[in-house]
Write a protein that holds these residues in place. Sequence first.
Motif, short mmCIF file in Angstrom:
data_model
loop_
_atom_site.label_atom_id
_atom_site.label_comp_id
_atom_site.label_asym_id
_atom_site.label_seq_id
_atom_site.Cartn_x
_atom_site.Cartn_y
_atom_site.Cartn_z
N LEU A 1 0.81 -1.21 0.00
CA LEU A 1 0.00 0.00 0.00
C LEU A 1 0.85 1.26 0.00
N GLU A 2 0.30 2.31 -0.64
CA GLU A 2 0.87 3.64 -0.57
C GLU A 2 0.01 4.55 0.31
N GLU A 3 -1.30 4.26 0.38
CA GLU A 3 -2.23 5.06 1.17
C GLU A 3 -3.13 4.12 1.98
N LEU A 4 -3.31 4.43 3.25
CA LEU A 4 -4.16 3.63 4.11
C LEU A 4 -4.87 4.54 5.11
N ASN A 5 -6.19 4.39 5.20
CA ASN A 5 -6.97 5.13 6.18
C ASN A 5 -7.65 4.13 7.10
N VAL A 6 -7.25 4.13 8.37
CA VAL A 6 -7.85 3.27 9.39
C VAL A 6 -8.33 4.09 10.58
N CYS A 7 -8.75 5.30 10.31
CA CYS A 7 -9.27 6.18 11.34
C CYS A 7 -10.55 5.59 11.93
#
Length: 182
Positions: A138-144
């Motif tokens: 991955l280059e971008e990950l959102n786990v907010c």
Amino acid sequence: MQKMIYISLKMVEVVILSFAQLVTTFIAFSAWDKSCVKWYNSRNSIKKMRTTVKRIIDYCPNLLEVNFGLTLLSDNSINYIINNITPGILKLGLYSNKVKDEHIETLVTRCKNLTSLDLRECDISDKSLNSLIQHIKLEELNVCDCSISFTKILELKSMPRLKTLVYLVSANSMAGLRYFLS
């Protein structure tokens, strides 16, 4: 005013839908070998929304990016997406849906080219991050707003391509964040 989205099956690269768009949008599908366009009205029906998701997955084999965030997908729709989306997908948004650890495990073994994944407000845990670290780059990950420990977030440092990480950090974890970023 209703919006109209035309999806050409030969050239489609990006589909971005929200719950409001699925409810108020006409989606046009062109057949591979026909010049006619079939109109599909997804207005006012959750059942039709599931059919729309299935059609996007089935009729868009060259899909590179799709965002199903905020679409209030059923468990059946999420399972269908995870098990049938094209393995060549690069960017996938599933935020604010009932995505679970088992879904992520299946997704990353099928879709190894994912570069961007938005899982904010999903029902995932540290187990999902283990799968992500092991299987994709991955280059971008959102786990907010997910149930992910800060210790597990620190392990993402082993992903050299990861450039963008969105994670809600408590004030007590700021020292650890500084370490992660250095």
